[in-house]
Each structure stands twice: as structure tokens, then as C-alpha cells.
Design a protein around this motif. Structure first.
Motif, PDB file in Angstrom:
ATOM      1  N   GLU A 106       0.830  -1.216   0.000  1.00  0.00           N
ATOM      2  CA  GLU A 106       0.000   0.000   0.000  1.00  0.00           C
ATOM      3  C   GLU A 106       0.858   1.257   0.000  1.00  0.00           C
ATOM      4  O   GLU A 106       0.561   2.223  -0.685  1.00  0.00           O
ATOM      5  CB  GLU A 106      -0.891   0.024   1.244  1.00  0.00           C
ATOM      6  CG  GLU A 106      -2.234  -0.646   1.024  1.00  0.00           C
ATOM      7  CD  GLU A 106      -2.937  -0.924   2.339  1.00  0.00           C
ATOM      8  OE1 GLU A 106      -2.774  -0.130   3.283  1.00  0.00           O
ATOM      9  OE2 GLU A 106      -3.624  -1.970   2.410  1.00  0.00           O
ATOM     10  N   GLU A 107       1.928   1.195   0.770  1.00  0.00           N
ATOM     11  CA  GLU A 107       2.791   2.376   0.864  1.00  0.00           C
ATOM     12  C   GLU A 107       3.467   2.691  -0.469  1.00  0.00           C
ATOM     13  O   GLU A 107       3.917   3.789  -0.700  1.00  0.00           O
ATOM     14  CB  GLU A 107       3.878   2.148   1.926  1.00  0.00           C
ATOM     15  CG  GLU A 107       3.324   2.172   3.320  1.00  0.00           C
ATOM     16  CD  GLU A 107       4.308   2.748   4.306  1.00  0.00           C
ATOM     17  OE1 GLU A 107       4.937   3.774   3.990  1.00  0.00           O
ATOM     18  OE2 GLU A 107       4.464   2.152   5.387  1.00  0.00           O
ATOM     19  N   VAL A 109       2.121   2.104  -3.569  1.00  0.00           N
ATOM     20  CA  VAL A 109       1.206   2.345  -4.689  1.00  0.00           C
ATOM     21  C   VAL A 109       1.416   3.731  -5.301  1.00  0.00           C
ATOM     22  O   VAL A 109       1.503   3.895  -6.515  1.00  0.00           O
ATOM     23  CB  VAL A 109      -0.265   2.160  -4.223  1.00  0.00           C
ATOM     24  CG1 VAL A 109      -1.235   2.713  -5.244  1.00  0.00           C
ATOM     25  CG2 VAL A 109      -0.533   0.694  -3.965  1.00  0.00           C
ATOM     26  N   GLU A 110       1.555   4.704  -4.415  1.00  0.00           N
ATOM     27  CA  GLU A 110       1.720   6.090  -4.858  1.00  0.00           C
ATOM     28  C   GLU A 110       2.994   6.240  -5.705  1.00  0.00           C
ATOM     29  O   GLU A 110       3.002   6.936  -6.719  1.00  0.00           O
ATOM     30  CB  GLU A 110       1.815   6.953  -3.607  1.00  0.00           C
ATOM     31  CG  GLU A 110       1.761   8.418  -3.854  1.00  0.00           C
ATOM     32  CD  GLU A 110       2.063   9.197  -2.579  1.00  0.00           C
ATOM     33  OE1 GLU A 110       1.597  10.315  -2.474  1.00  0.00           O
ATOM     34  OE2 GLU A 110       2.776   8.657  -1.686  1.00  0.00           O
ATOM     35  N   ILE A 111       4.044   5.544  -5.279  1.00  0.00           N
ATOM     36  CA  ILE A 111       5.317   5.642  -5.998  1.00  0.00           C
ATOM     37  C   ILE A 111       5.198   5.025  -7.392  1.00  0.00           C
ATOM     38  O   ILE A 111       5.734   5.548  -8.367  1.00  0.00           O
ATOM     39  CB  ILE A 111       6.441   4.987  -5.168  1.00  0.00           C
ATOM     40  CG1 ILE A 111       6.679   5.854  -3.925  1.00  0.00           C
ATOM     41  CG2 ILE A 111       7.728   4.833  -5.974  1.00  0.00           C
ATOM     42  CD1 ILE A 111       7.731   5.361  -2.990  1.00  0.00           C
ATOM     43  N   ASP A 113       2.500   4.919  -9.194  1.00  0.00           N
ATOM     44  CA  ASP A 113       1.743   5.855 -10.012  1.00  0.00           C
ATOM     45  C   ASP A 113       2.636   7.007 -10.466  1.00  0.00           C
ATOM     46  O   ASP A 113       2.587   7.444 -11.614  1.00  0.00           O
ATOM     47  CB  ASP A 113       0.558   6.376  -9.203  1.00  0.00           C
ATOM     48  CG  ASP A 113      -0.417   7.133 -10.088  1.00  0.00           C
ATOM     49  OD1 ASP A 113      -0.726   6.602 -11.167  1.00  0.00           O
ATOM     50  OD2 ASP A 113      -0.824   8.243  -9.717  1.00  0.00           O
ATOM     51  N   PHE A 114       3.483   7.431  -9.568  1.00  0.00           N
ATOM     52  CA  PHE A 114       4.407   8.527  -9.891  1.00  0.00           C
ATOM     53  C   PHE A 114       5.372   8.119 -11.007  1.00  0.00           C
ATOM     54  O   PHE A 114       5.617   8.873 -11.949  1.00  0.00           O
ATOM     55  CB  PHE A 114       5.162   8.915  -8.618  1.00  0.00           C
ATOM     56  CG  PHE A 114       6.368   9.769  -8.861  1.00  0.00           C
ATOM     57  CD1 PHE A 114       6.237  11.060  -9.343  1.00  0.00           C
ATOM     58  CD2 PHE A 114       7.640   9.280  -8.586  1.00  0.00           C
ATOM     59  CE1 PHE A 114       7.352  11.847  -9.561  1.00  0.00           C
ATOM     60  CE2 PHE A 114       8.758  10.061  -8.799  1.00  0.00           C
ATOM     61  CZ  PHE A 114       8.619  11.349  -9.283  1.00  0.00           C
ATOM     62  N   LYS A 120       2.150  14.026 -14.569  1.00  0.00           N
ATOM     63  CA  LYS A 120       0.960  14.360 -13.776  1.00  0.00           C
ATOM     64  C   LYS A 120       1.378  15.030 -12.461  1.00  0.00           C
ATOM     65  O   LYS A 120       0.847  16.058 -12.073  1.00  0.00           O
ATOM     66  CB  LYS A 120       0.195  13.066 -13.504  1.00  0.00           C
ATOM     67  CG  LYS A 120      -1.166  13.254 -12.890  1.00  0.00           C
ATOM     68  CD  LYS A 120      -1.921  11.949 -12.832  1.00  0.00           C
ATOM     69  CE  LYS A 120      -1.761  11.257 -11.490  1.00  0.00           C
ATOM     70  NZ  LYS A 120      -2.391   9.943 -11.442  1.00  0.00           N
ATOM     71  N   TYR A 121       2.376  14.423 -11.809  1.00  0.00           N
ATOM     72  CA  TYR A 121       2.828  14.943 -10.522  1.00  0.00           C
ATOM     73  C   TYR A 121       3.575  16.262 -10.707  1.00  0.00           C
ATOM     74  O   TYR A 121       3.429  17.188  -9.933  1.00  0.00           O
ATOM     75  CB  TYR A 121       3.719  13.915  -9.812  1.00  0.00           C
ATOM     76  CG  TYR A 121       2.920  12.756  -9.254  1.00  0.00           C
ATOM     77  CD1 TYR A 121       2.608  12.691  -7.908  1.00  0.00           C
ATOM     78  CD2 TYR A 121       2.449  11.754 -10.098  1.00  0.00           C
ATOM     79  CE1 TYR A 121       1.858  11.654  -7.399  1.00  0.00           C
ATOM     80  CE2 TYR A 121       1.700  10.706  -9.594  1.00  0.00           C
ATOM     81  CZ  TYR A 121       1.402  10.648  -8.251  1.00  0.00           C
ATOM     82  OH  TYR A 121       0.648   9.636  -7.759  1.00  0.00           O
ATOM     83  N   LEU A 128       7.912  13.696  -5.115  1.00  0.00           N
ATOM     84  CA  LEU A 128       7.827  12.474  -4.311  1.00  0.00           C
ATOM     85  C   LEU A 128       9.178  12.172  -3.684  1.00  0.00           C
ATOM     86  O   LEU A 128      10.181  12.724  -4.085  1.00  0.00           O
ATOM     87  CB  LEU A 128       7.314  11.311  -5.159  1.00  0.00           C
ATOM     88  CG  LEU A 128       5.832  11.151  -4.828  1.00  0.00           C
ATOM     89  CD1 LEU A 128       5.026  11.828  -5.883  1.00  0.00           C
ATOM     90  CD2 LEU A 128       5.437   9.743  -4.606  1.00  0.00           C
ATOM     91  N   ARG A 256      11.946   8.292   3.538  1.00  0.00           N
ATOM     92  CA  ARG A 256      10.796   7.419   3.783  1.00  0.00           C
ATOM     93  C   ARG A 256      11.307   6.028   4.158  1.00  0.00           C
ATOM     94  O   ARG A 256      12.102   5.452   3.442  1.00  0.00           O
ATOM     95  CB  ARG A 256       9.905   7.340   2.550  1.00  0.00           C
ATOM     96  CG  ARG A 256       8.614   6.643   2.888  1.00  0.00           C
ATOM     97  CD  ARG A 256       7.621   6.669   1.777  1.00  0.00           C
ATOM     98  NE  ARG A 256       7.024   7.974   1.561  1.00  0.00           N
ATOM     99  CZ  ARG A 256       5.968   8.148   0.753  1.00  0.00           C
ATOM    100  NH1 ARG A 256       5.440   7.122   0.119  1.00  0.00           N
ATOM    101  NH2 ARG A 256       5.459   9.343   0.584  1.00  0.00           N
TER     102      ARG A 256
END
Ligand code: ADP
Length: 494
Positions: A106-107, A109-111, A113-114, A120-121, A128, A256
Motif C-alpha cells: 500500500e505504501e 502504490v503512490e510511488i 503511479d508517480f 501528472k505529478y 515524491l 521514507r
């Protein structure tokens, strides 16, 4: 060095021989050969040669030293230069190949997408993290996760091991770091994975310190030298985050951190399923998961393999549970510090940890989950802590021992870590904070505090036995209990 000197003197002797021969020939030809002339000519040649050698030595001293061919030889012998090629791989692994550890996924997922849509980002000005640190013991799937991340995002994957950077020769590691980043940036979006990053983050063995520092500095420079929006994510893996250089953990670098733990019961079932896929099997994987407390994903993968070989050797048409039992010990041998417990040990640990969880719940010592092997009591993020709060912590650390002693009429060694922590808090309370009867407390007062705490814990245990028994049932089944579980069973009882 010796060989080189020999070569030099050989050349010099040959030159001297040729010169003497030429002079002799010249003297013979001119017909005036007599012993005194010959002698003086030989002396002249020796003097000339002496000057010649002196000049060579002088030049060698004045000129900057050339790289020793012998050193190059050493590097080639160790294969360092030969093997060091920075080449990305494309990963076809996905998160489906990584069983369990849903929180870790889950942690990330964002990466993903990036990495898939950096524009987009970028258009929203979002940066990020550049660096993610995967922290966990060996074999829990850190490399696997990083590869799956690259596979999910469809980006090139650059793998390097920290120990591969730091070499005997100062500057080699730094150059490798530079090359690695320049290639990764050229192919962005991309992932750099540095396994055993502590090899750079911390000096090791007899390796030279200045090489490690040069390498580390280069890594820091590279990480500071690109924007988060450039699309390069650096993933470091380590099992010793506490040994890492502070500089690596600062904002903008590996800021992170994701902890990957040994798999619990459910995750072990999932990992076994992944590795048993496409293998003929008759039996219940849950039973195998139950007997493998403390196994990492890698140990489970190797257990599956050994069991399959064992079944095949006996010409069986499928693998059975008994094949796993037969090879379990073989897999364990050579695995460092693998915690496997006998059923009795598991009972003791479960009861011990359940008592801690329940007492912590009552005393308001905060936690999310407590597992068979680990607790995660939150460190107080406060400037001022009361004596009651410290006392509560001491009591929580004594709770397991008190409960187990009462239930099993025996004391066990697994309590030692918690006893140590309880003592540390007692020392802090009496000696540092002056919370005892006297401003400067002594050993007697510390022992006194621990006694009071133990007696209070005994009362707490007696009053909460039912709740602890219920928590124990959950713990022995799941190997973990959450704060919400305790809340639930408390509401059932009261
Ligand atoms: P680490 O990098 O943490 O030392 P690895 O990623 O190298 O561990 O894991 C070694 C092997 O163990 C993997 O290739 C895989 O076969 C197995 N493994 C580890 N964790 C998992 C998991 N969660 N799911 C499936 N297989 C796993």
C-alpha cells in the motif's frame, strides 16, 4: 616490484654489454689494441653508464608516480573492474509475486503511479521522495519488492549491492555511484536499488575508511543533485537502520522508511501458496505455515523446494505435508538466528505477549499491534513525562513475566529483554529524574521501585486474567494481537 627491478637491471646489463662489445670491435678494427687503452676505454664506458643510471633514478624521483601495473593486475585478478558493468534490467515481476505484506505494498502504490505518470505529478508541483529505505531482516523480500515495483511501473531497474561499491582503492566507489546515477537519470523514470546500503552508510571490517566516506559523500551529492520530479527513485535495503549514517536519513535523501518484518501466520500461508503454485500437492498449507514461525519468505521458498525434491526422490505423484516435516530441519541449518519455537515455547510466548498487551491497554501505554516476537510500544513524543507514565511502562515490561510465572509456575529466560528495559526505566526515574524519595537515588531505591511495580503488576494480572486468557487465544492462533482486538474482547466481558 621485485620483478620490475630485475627487468630494469637486465636491460641495463644488455646495453652495457653492447657498448663494451662495440668499443672492443672498434679498437680491434683500428689495430691499436693494447691492454692499457682497452682498460681506460672500459673505465670510460662504466662512468658513462653510471651517469646514465643516475639520470634514470633522478627522473623517476622527480616525475609523478605512474600507476603500478601490478596494482591493475590485482584489480583484474579480483575481477572488480571486469564484473562491474552498470546495466539495468527489466523486471517482469509484479506485486502478485510478492505474497502478504499488504501494508508495504500500500505504501508503494503512490510511488508506482508517480513512476508511471511523472508529468501528472510534475504539473502539480509535487515532489515524491527520492529515497525509500526498506528495513528488515534478510530474506523477507526486500529485493523482491523493489523488483516488483519496477515491474509494476514498467521502468528500468538498476541493482547494486552496497558492498560492491566500496572497494580497496579510494575513488572507485565514488566513480561507480556517479556512473550509476548518470545512467539511471538518462533512462528516467527508473529505479535504483542499493542492497546492503549499510556497507556504504557504515565502515566495515578492514576496508579503508576514506574510500567508504568518498563513496558515501558521492551518494549524498548525487541524491541532492536531482529533483524528486526527475523520476528516479532510489531504494535502499538494510537490516541495520540504526547503524546508518545520519546524513543518509535526512530530508530529501532516504526520508521514507518502510519496515518489512518476518511474515506472520497469514502471510506465511500466502507465501507458501505463491511458491506451491503449479506444484502437485495434497494437504493443508495452513499446517505447514503453523510449524514455520520465524521463517522468512526466503526460508519458506527453500522449504518448498526441499520438500518437492524429497517427494520426487520417493517417486511420489504429489508433495504431501509429511515431506515438509521431513526437510524442515535441513532448511533451518545454516539459517542465522531463525526463531522457531516448539509448541510449548509458542504457548509461553503467546501468554507472555498477551499479558503485556492487556496490561498496556489498561495502563494506556500506546501500541498498535503486539506479535509473538515483537511489540511496538510508541515512544513518548513529549517534553515532560510523569512518574506515573514511567511506572506504567515498567509494569508493562514486567507483565509477561508475572503472568507466565503464575500460569506455568516457572520463570523463563525470554523475559530478559523486558527486564532490562524495566530496569532502564527505573534507573532513569530514580537517578536522572530524581523521582525517588531522595534527589539522588541509589541502587536500593531502584530495587524498591521495581518491587513496587512488580506487586502492582501482580494485582493487575489477577484482575485481568480472563481478558488475558481471551487475548491468548487470539495470539496463539494469529501470532499477533491488535489494540482493537483487546477493545473488542473487553466489551464482550464487561
Ligand atoms: P531480502 O532482499 O529481504 O534479503 P529477497 O527479496 O532476496 O529478500 O528474498 C529472497 C527470496 O525469498 C525471493 O526471491 C522469494 O523467492 C522469497 N520471498 C521472500 N519474501 C517473499 C514474499 N513476501 N512472497 C513471496 N516470496 C518471497
Amino acid at each position: 616490484m621485485l620483478r620490475k627491478n630485475k627487468k630494469n637491471s637486465l636491460i641495463i646489463s644488455i646495453i652495457a654489454g653492447i657498448l663494451i662489445a662495440l668499443l672492443l670491435a672498434a679498437a680491434l678494427k683500428s689495430g691499436d689494441l693494447n691492454s692499457s687503452v682497452l682498460f681506460s676505454q672500459i673505465i670510460a664506458v662504466i662512468i658513462v653508464l653510471g651517469f646514465f643510471i643516475f639520470f634514470i633514478l633522478l627522473l623517476k624521483k622527480l616525475l609523478p608516480p605512474q600507476p603500478q601495473p601490478q596494482q591493475v593486475q590485482v584489480e583484474m585478478n579480483t575481477g572488480i573492474e571486469k564484473d562491474f558493468v552498470i546495466r539495468p534490467t527489466t523486471s517482469n515481476l509484479t506485486f502478485k509475486d510478492v505474497a502478504g505484506i499488504s501494508e508495504v505494498k500500500e505504501e508503494l502504490v503512490e510511488i508506482i503511479d508517480f513512476l508511471k505518470n511523472p508529468e501528472k505529478y510534475r504539473s502539480f508541483g509535487i515532489n515524491l521522495p527520492k529515497g525509500v529505505l526498506l528495513v528488515g531482516p534478510p530474506g523477507v523480500g526486500k529485493t523482491l519488492i523493489a523488483k516488483a515495483l519496477a515491474g509494476e511501473a514498467g521502468v528500468p531497474f538498476f541493482y547494486q549491492s552496497g558492498s560492491g561499491f566500496v572497494q580497496m582503492y579510494v575513488g572507485v566507489g565514488a566513480k561507480r555511484v556517479r556512473d550509476l546515477f548518470s545512467k539511471a537519470k538518462a533512462m528516467a523514470p527508473s529505479i535504483i536499488f542499493i542492497d546492503e546500503i549499510d556497507a556504504i552508510g557504515k565502515a566495515r571490517g578492514n576496508l579503508r575508511n576514506d574510500e567508504r566516506e568518498a563513496t558515501l559523500n558521492q551518494l549524498l551529492t548525487e541524491m541532492d543533485g536531482f529533483e524528486g520530479s526527475e523520476g528516479v527513485i532510489v531504494i535502499g535495503a538494510t537490516n541495520k537502520v540504526e547503524l546508518l549514517d545520519e546524513a543518509l536519513l535526512r530530508p530529501g535523501r532516504f526520508d521514507r522508511r518502510i519496515f518489512v518484518e518476518l511474515p506472520g501466520l497469514n502471510d506465511r500461508i500466502e507465501i507458501l501458496k505463491v511458491h506451491m503454485k503449479n506444484r502437485p500437492f495434497k494437504g493443508n498449507l495452513e499446517n505447514i505455515a503453523k510449524m514455520t514461525v520465524g521463517f522468512s519468505g526466503a526460508a519458506l521458498a527453500s522449504l518448498v523446494n526441499e520438500a518437492s525434491i524429497y517427494a520426487l526422490k520417493q517417486n511420489k505423484p504429489y508433495i504431501e505435508e509429511e515431506d515438509f516435516y521431513a526437510v524442515k530441519d535441513k532448511v533451518l541449518i545454516g539459517k542465522r538466528r531463525l526463531n522457531t519455537y516448539t509448541p510449548k515455547e509458542k504457548e509461553i510466548l503467546s501468554y507472555y505477549q498477551s499479558a503485556k498487551a492487556v496490561i498496556a491497554y489498561w495502563l494506556g501505554v500506546d501500541f498498535e499491534r503486539i506479535s509473538l516476537v515483537k511489540d511496538d510500544f510508541k515512544e513518548e513524543d513529549k517534553e515532560i513525562v510523569s512518574k506515573t507514565e514511567i511506572m506504567s511502562k515498567i509494569e508493562v515490561y514486567l507483565a509477561g513475566r508475572v503472568a507466565v510465572e503464575s500460569k506455568f509456575s516457572e520463570k523463563y529466560s525470554n523475559a530478559h529483554k523486558d527486564i532490562k528495559k524495566a530496569k532502564e526505566y527505573a534507573v532513569l526515574m530514580i537517578k536522572e529524574y530524581g523521582m525517588g524519595d531522595n534527589l539522588v537515588g541509589d541502587e536500593v531505591e531502584i530495587a524498591n521501585i521495581l518491587n513496587i511495580a512488580e506487586n502492582e503488576t501482580k494485582v493487575l494480572y489477577a484482575n485481568n486474567k480472563e481478558l488475558i486468557e481471551k487475548a491468548y487465544e487470539i495470539m496463539i492462533k494469529n501470532e499477533v494481537i491488535h489494540k482493537e482486538d483487546i477493545e473488542k474482547i473487553k466489551n464482550e466481558i464487561f
